[in-house]
Design a protein around this motif. Structure first.
Motif: not given
Ligand SMILES: Cc1cc2nc3c(=O)[nH]c(=O)nc-3n(C[C@H](O)[C@H](O)[C@H](O)COP(=O)(O)OP(=O)(O)OC[C@H]3O[C@@H](n4cnc5c(N)ncnc54)[C@H](O)[C@@H]3O)c2cc1C
Lengths: 771, 288
Positions: B28, B30-35, B77, B101, B110, B114, B122-123, B166, B184, B192
């Motif tokens: 999956v 979503c925002g791709g920020q971690s993936l 977020h 972040a 999202t 996260n 993660g926070d 989720v 933190k 983080m």
């Molecule tokens: C520069 C940077 C700084 C950051 N700093 C912080 C920080 O200080 N504190 C913190 O807590 N986080 C931090 N993050 C992480 C950030 O909070 C998460 O990357 C973001 O919230 C993840 O959400 P996303 O929608 O982008 O998820 P994605 O990257 O799209 O997905 C993340 C993971 O979750 C899975 N996923 C997503 N949505 C669902 C769903 N609905 N059901 C099942 N699986 C799902 C995906 O398959 C993947 O494995 C940081 C990220 C970056 C890039």
């Protein structure tokens, strides 16, 4: 110093210098039109990737890439065997210091060193194919720390370097023993200074295009196109003139981009083999693990002073972690030794520096060039000595500081020096700060830096800087410089100097830089040399062109020969009668006609002569930093700062402020954030999550108190700015911690855990001594 | 470099669940920020990406005095941080989001992504667990809800089963006289955390602790409650000494792992300091 200048030349008032001039590259950059090497795409271009050594020290027994060539889309593979095997280095005058084959033929000496390079039709394929290359290594014992590498039984990294000592440097003046005899108090300390990554926004990248007529064109992100041209000629066995290096826009250098790198070398070797353009762009990780870094150092320093705070003697011994190759490390080794004496008058001084090979990423120059390390140790020890003797640390510094016309024996003559005014400014600032909260303190540190190096280990037959000014019939000006704009704004600075000298507006000047086919050779952007050296060359070229114009103006005017003519702000006039004059553009047209259409071309150059061993001029500064520490966690926060700064006559106000801000953030990062931990030769944080660089939220205000001086050797009185300010901040932070808790931290960067542990140790010691 | 993949873009939740059930080796996004980071590092190379970013029926923040707060899976977020109902009823969540972040990441990432990523640093998780949040997950076969506390299994591993997304986070209305806080420790603001601590305190009267929740972030493979410290606090009259003692207990109970940023010992020390501070803050908030 305008007033002083005005006494010498009463007619002078600046029209362009230090006015509010926008960066002349600004529009191209903010609109995304500026073409960086990263953006270059040529017809038929292939993408290259580099296979890197996973071992810190190993013999290459065999490289088998037959499987790789079978993958569709792969066009070719090169290894050390495809090269001439030239051991190259930037210290070309010293053959034994030319020690690096960029694609080594038989041995690797650090993790990340190139072993082979591939070219493919896409970057994805190039990356994938790396897995299909089999390398047989014979792993050798490795050594990572200089103090281990100098041991008798340490592994030999380069043949013929006893105890892995790569270079030694010695600086001495006065009778050191005698001067220590005169001292009432002697203090000695050991320090450890960390490395630091250059962290350019644009990673190393190159596009090489070799054509069957034997010409090689290279787009490359670097600080000195001329160096690249000359060094590439050396390693490829072709003439300099057959190589064209183009570097129009460069996304940062910081001292890490004026040696050959894997991107330029491997792309060229691939292109020569395949007869197609090849592009190589380093990933951020490659930029971390396989370029070069600030030199980590172990510093021993012993200082003798009189009871009243007069400095007598200093003796320092330094062991630097040279990593696998020399690079610019030999210069850093000299400069750290020189700047460890700065900015004070020592009756006697002795420095012995040892650069030691290890199986780690090579170390080299980085903004500050050995001086941040020197100041980190010197300025803290001086603070502690003042405390040991119960003296005011600023007054003690003041008493011993350089002054105008001071001669550093055998090294340099100081022609301009505003350090006393710097002391005044910081003292005033500290007073206005009043009583600070309990968890805060101010630390100070002095520093200074050179305005370009005098040394010519590169062995160039050319002038150090050169410029050409060509005037078009409409009055616009083509300014050709070899100086390189790497984001520091030198194009703008040089345009300002040209406009001022010629008497035109900045928008009349078109700067041509970053292309060896169209720009005169110049050593490039390093060692803070361009404002002074290229600036002087530009000024000379513009004045040469102006003289040619004025000859015509004079002939036309029919004035008495005792009158002088000048051009200011496009107005050609008699200096004594500025209101009477003619339009500059008209004059240009007439002059062209009068010369039978022959262009008006001004030429200028600069090579330093009789300016000592180091540099023609030195900047001075004193910085105060207000630091807050969380006593329970050891976390450091920078609250406020003031830098009193003497860079002679500022040329470009906006550029200066930007440079000083940037230098502050890099210096602060060096002081408390940026660390490069290695485990068995492997860098543990080669990414921007784990490598901590200052962000906007971490930056305190960084105001600058500009000190008004005039440097006779500089163009319009200018000297260094933007690099020297990388020097004081780490020590200033350390000194703040000393005033806050009485702790002496001897290792940088200062991590919060170190603060806590040092504090704990100190408190335990105090408790025990009370018992 | 990111591998090539097939891109699936469902229009509705139903479609999303059907597609997810159908495709093996599907991740999956979503925002791709971690993936995208772990894909770029080559740590995973899925054949399919299922993009739920535009499944708007999951993009909501709802609140009522009885059921509490509900945040849909595609809510960013930024939306949480700026939401008036969250500001009014769960200030600790907003404070946490403010330091999560950078603005750019918060605008696109999202809170559910996260949680699903399950980074122990993660926070959101510690704060949400301290607030007794539940998480609703679902697949083509049906839905289930569990305490967020039970959602995390190991480093980057959750209780999600094959085909499950989720769907929603549910946060009950806090009991009266409850205060929640989070902090933190990091080197760069909005990095983080090297460690983080969330605490919730419900008071009985003005001083006595009725119930406490303490959740430690990045002090082990999953966000971890310090149950011994919670028990220690229950029923106690609260003061600085008690907070200090609770901090000590929490630091003894956790098992952080050393890395280049901090030793194990230092992390434990930080846990004790942060716990003490955050308990005090939650306590002050509970007293109002
Ligand atoms: C520069 C940077 C700084 C950051 N700093 C912080 C920080 O200080 N504190 C913190 O807590 N986080 C931090 N993050 C992480 C950030 O909070 C998460 O990357 C973001 O919230 C993840 O959400 P996303 O929608 O982008 O998820 P994605 O990257 O799209 O997905 C993340 C993971 O979750 C899975 N996923 C997503 N949505 C669902 C769903 N609905 N059901 C099942 N699986 C799902 C995906 O398959 C993947 O494995 C940081 C990220 C970056 C890039």
């Amino acid at each position: 110093m305008i007033e002083k200048y005005a006494v010498l030349y009463p007619h002078t008032k600046f029209h362009v210098i230090n006015t509010h001039v926008r960066n002349i590259d600004g529009v191209a950059k903010v609109t995304g039109r500026a073409v960086y090497t990263f953006d270059v795409k040529l017809p038929g271009m292939l993408y290259g990737k580099i296979l890197r050594s996973p071992h810190p020290h190993a013999k290459i027994l065999n490289i088998d890439f037959s499987k790789a060539l079978e993958l569709p889309g792969v066009m070719g593979v090169v290894t050390g065997k495809d090269t001439l095997g030239v051991k190259q280095g930037i210290w070309r005058r010293y053959k034994d210091l030319c020690d690096e084959q960029i694609l080594p033929v038989d041995k690797v000496r650090y993790i990340g060193e190139p072993v082979a390079a591939v070219a493919a039709i896409t970057e994805e394929i190039a990356e994938k194919v790396l897995n299909l290359i089999d390398v047989d290594y014979e792993v050798l014992p490795a050594v990572f720390e200089p103090l281990d590498a100098i041991k008798k039984d340490a592994p030999e990294i380069h043949e013929g370097f006893e105890r892995n000592i790569n270079v030694t440097r010695h600086i001495e003046w006065g009778d050191v023993e005698e001067a220590f005899e005169e001292a009432d108090y002697i203090r000695e300390d050991w320090f450890k200074c960390g490395g630091q990554a250059h962290m350019c926004m644009e990673t190393r990248c190159a596009v090489s295009s070799y054509t069957p007529d034997g010409k090689l064109t290279i787009y490359h992100s670097n600080q000195s196109p001329y160096y690249m041209q000359a060094l590439m000629a050396g390693v490829l066995g072709i003439r300099e003139g057959d190589i064209r290096v183009i570097s129009h826009y460069v996304g940062g250098g910081f001292g890490g981009k004026f040696e050959l790198d894997g991107a330029i070398f491997c792309s060229a070797v691939l292109s020569m083999k395949l007869r197609r353009p090849v592009k190589i762009v380093y990933t951020r990780e490659e930029d971390f693990i396989a370029t070069k870094r600030r030199t980590p150092m172990y510093y021993y320093t012993r200082t003798g002073v009189k009871k009243d705070g007069t400095f007598c003697a200093r003796e320092a011994k330094v062991f630097t972690n040279g990593g696998a190759y020399t690079g610019m490390g030999a210069t850093a080794l000299y400069l750290t030794g020189f700047f460890h004496s700065f900015p004070y008058r020592w009756k006697a001084y002795r420095y012995d520096g040892y650069r030691v090979y290890t199986n780690t990423l090579p170390s080299t120059s980085m903004r500050g060039f050995g001086a941040p390390q020197a100041m980190w140790c010197s300025e803290q020890q001086i603070e502690w000595i003042a405390a040991d003797l119960g003296l005011d640390p600023i007054e003690m510094r003041r008493k011993n500081a350089h002054h105008e016309a001071y001669v550093i024996p055998g090294q340099a003559t100081i022609q301009s020096c505003g350090i006393q005014q710097c002391f005044d400014e910081i003292q005033k600032w500290i007073k206005t700060k009043g009583k600070l909260p309990k968890n805060r303190a101010i630390g100070i540190s002095a520093a200074g830096f050179m305005s370009g190096g005098i040394f010519n280990w590169f062995d160039t037959p050319y002038a150090f800087s050169a410029a050409m000014v060509i005037i078009n019939q409409d009055g616009t000006v083509e300014l050709h410089v070899g100086a390189q704009d790497i984001g520091q704004g030198s194009n703008t600075t040089l345009a300002i100097i040209c406009a001022e000298a010629l008497g035109v507006k900045v928008e009349d000047i078109k700067v041509h830089s970053g292309d060896t086919d169209f720009c005169p050779p110049d050593l490039g952007a390093w060692g803070s040399r361009q404002t002074l050296m290229a600036g002087n060359a530009v000024k000379m070229a513009a004045e040469d062109a102006k003289r040619q114009l004025l000859e015509f103006a004079y002939a036309q005017s029919g004035m008495n020969i005792v009158y002088d003519l000048d051009i200011k702000d496009r107005w050609v006039h008699a200096i004594a009668r500025p209101e009477r004059g003619n339009d500059y553009t008209e004059l240009v047209k007439k002059a062209l006609r009068g010369k039978d259409g022959h262009r008006i071309i001004g030429r200028g150059y600069y090579t330093p002569h009789r300016k000592g061993m180091i540099s023609p001029a030195y900047s001075y500064m004193l910085q105060g930093v207000e630091v807050e520490v969380d006593e329970e966690t050891g976390k450091i926060r920078l609250v406020d700062s003031l830098t009193a700064h003497d860079c002679g006559q500022p040329i470009n106000h906006l550029g200066l402020i930007g440079q000083l801000e940037g230098a502050f953030s890099m210096a602060a990062g060096y002081g408390y954030l940026e660390y490069m931990p290695y485990e068995d030769g492997k860098l543990m944080n080669p990414n921007l999550v784990d490598y901590k660089v200052m962000r906007a939220t971490e930056m305190p205000p960084t105001p600058v108190a500009e000190i008004d001086t005039y440097e006779p050797e500089g163009p319009y009185g200018a000297k260094e700015a933007g690099e020297g300010l990388t020097n004081p901040t780490a020590a200033a932070i350390g000194n703040a911690l000393f005033h806050l808790f009485g702790i002496q931290i001897k290792e940088c960067p200062i991590k919060p855990e170190m603060v806590l542990n040092t504090l704990k140790e100190k408190r335990e010691k105090e408790k025990n001594s009370k018992k | 470099m990111i591998n090539d993949f097939n891109y699936l873009k469902p229009g509705t939740l139903k479609e999303a669940l059907a597609m997810y059930a159908e495709h093996d080796d599907c991740k999956v996004i979503c925002g791709g920020q971690s993936l995208l980071i772990i894909m770029r590092q080559g740590m995973i190379a899925p054949e399919y990406l299922l993009d739920i970013k535009h499944v708007d029926e999951l993009n909501y923040i709802k609140f009522d005095k009885k059921g509490g707060l509900k945040i849909g899976a595609t809510t960013t977020h930024h939306a949480v941080e700026k939401s008036d109902v969250v500001k009014a009823n769960y200030p600790a969540l907003v404070a946490m989001e403010n330091k999560l972040a950078s603005i750019q990441v918060r605008n696109w990432g999202t809170i559910c992504g996260n949680l699903a990523h399950a980074d122990p640093a993660g926070d959101p998780a510690p704060v949400l667990i301290a607030l007794k949040a539940n998480i609703k997950v679902g697949s083509a076969k049906g839905e289930r809800t569990m305490a967020l506390d039970e959602f995390f299994v190991d480093y980057f591993e959750t209780a999600l089963q094959k085909g499950e997304l989720v769907l929603e986070i549910q946060v009950p209305v806090p009991q009266p006289k409850t205060g929640t806080a989070y902090q933190k420790f990091n080197l760069l603001e909005s990095d983080m955390g090297i460690v983080g601590v969330a605490a919730s305190i419900t008071l009985n009267g003005n001083k006595k602790c009725k119930e406490a929740k303490i959740v430690l972030g990045n002090a082990g493979p999953i966000p971890k409650r310090s149950k011994r410290a919670e028990e220690f606090l229950a029923g106690k009259a609260l003061n600085d000494d008690v907070f200090t003692e609770a901090g000590k207990i929490a630091s003894e109970e956790c098992e952080p792992v050393a890395d280049i940023h901090a030793s194990e010992e230092y992390r434990k020390h930080l846990i004790s300091v942060l716990t003490k501070r955050i308990l005090k803050k939650a306590y002050e908030e509970a007293r109002g």
